[in-house]
Design an enzyme around this catalytic site. Structure first.
Site, mmCIF file in Angstrom:
data_model
loop_
_atom_site.group_PDB
_atom_site.id
_atom_site.type_symbol
_atom_site.label_atom_id
_atom_site.label_comp_id
_atom_site.label_asym_id
_atom_site.label_seq_id
_atom_site.Cartn_x
_atom_site.Cartn_y
_atom_site.Cartn_z
ATOM 1 N N ASP A 104 1.004 -1.395 0.006
ATOM 2 C CA ASP A 104 -0.117 0.065 0.028
ATOM 3 C C ASP A 104 0.665 1.075 -0.059
ATOM 4 O O ASP A 104 1.916 1.270 0.437
ATOM 5 C CB ASP A 104 -0.928 0.062 1.168
ATOM 6 C CG ASP A 104 -1.737 -1.253 1.335
ATOM 7 O OD1 ASP A 104 -2.000 -1.553 0.285
ATOM 8 O OD2 ASP A 104 -2.241 -1.574 2.467
HETATM 9 N N1 URA Z 1 -1.230 -5.903 3.789
HETATM 10 C C1 URA Z 1 -1.710 -4.709 3.749
HETATM 11 O O1 URA Z 1 -2.676 -4.572 4.507
HETATM 12 N N2 URA Z 1 -0.856 -3.807 3.264
HETATM 13 C C2 URA Z 1 0.111 -4.084 2.627
HETATM 14 O O2 URA Z 1 0.616 -2.964 2.253
HETATM 15 C C3 URA Z 1 0.775 -5.317 2.698
HETATM 16 C C4 URA Z 1 -0.058 -6.244 3.259
#
Ligand code: URA
Length: 238
Positions: A104
């Site tokens: 993310d």
């Molecule tokens: N899980 C999440 O919620 N975000 C990420 O970036 C990776 C795994």
């Protein structure tokens, strides 16, 4: 077959314009013959190319490990947002790497980038069960019940039942907790949604391990380097 100037330029020996000048000066040799035509077609895997008498090593793939910073998206291009590819030097961008899976925008830590589509596919395939380990800060007290719920398989908001996940509590108070989470899948926002399912919020997320490769703590956020031979061998074992 590829254009000689493209091959040389992609290997980081200058722009195509610079390669043209080098060729004009007689500095480029292909299979023992001085070549002045920078557009000549060569097979980079078979031809021996020398610049100024020095043989250049051709390679098709690159494998990078990045410590992804906050605020950057894991895409190859975007009109508005800064991407992880924007953080690379041109000499690496010319290989056209892409991120192996996504983190993310606000997740930091270990991100692999490569142009090796086959390895990328294998590492992301649910069949191969590649472990991804995250360090997370949580807004509430994480309990042994949560550990058990993660072990049994959390049901996400869309009804998807996650595979067994390992949750390790590093510290836990009413004000917040620090944990390690190990998952083998990579659903959208997975770790955040797993904690939402037990009524908690992830306030910081950092990936520290991917398929046996550990985040290099010498890399500042936003920095990257090529994988070592040993790391690549570990990755290919997955
Ligand atoms: N899980 C999440 O919620 N975000 C990420 O970036 C990776 C795994």
């Amino acid at each position: 077959m590829e254009r000689l100037d493209k091959v040389i330029s992609n290997l980081g020996y200058g722009s195509r314009k610079e390669v043209k000048i080098m060729a004009k000066k007689g500095l480029i040799e292909v299979d023992g013959v001085i070549v002045k035509d920078n557009g000549m077609a060569v097979d980079p895997e078979k031809s021996m190319i020398k610049i100024n008498g020095e043989e250049i090593t051709y390679r098709k793939y690159i494998y990078l490990i990045m410590n992804k910073p906050d605020g950057v998206i894991s895409a190859t291009c975007d009109n508005r947002e800064e991407t992880v590819i924007d953080l690379l030097e041109v000499e690496h961008q010319v290989f056209e790497p892409f991120p192996v899976g996504r983190l993310d925008k606000d997740t930091v830590g270990l991100l692999l980038l490569t142009n090796d589509g086959e390895l990328n596919h294998r590492l992301l395939s649910p069949k191969w069960h590649v472990d991804k380990v995250y360090f997370a800060k949580i807004d509430k007290k994480v309990t042994e019940d949560d550990v058990e719920a993660f072990r049994k398989g959390i049901t996400l908001d869309d009804g998807y039942v996650c595979k067994e996940a390992k949750l390790e509590i590093l510290s836990a108070t009413e004000e917040g907790s620090e944990v390690y989470v190990t998952i083998q899948e990579g659903k959208f926002h997975q770790v955040k949604r797993m904690f939402e399912a037990v009524d908690k919020k992830v306030v910081y997320l950092q990936r520290i391990k991917f398929g046996g490769i550990e985040l290099d703590t010498d890399l500042e956020e936003g920095e990257y380097r090529e994988l070592t031979e040993d790391e690549l061998a570990i990755l290919k074992l997955n």
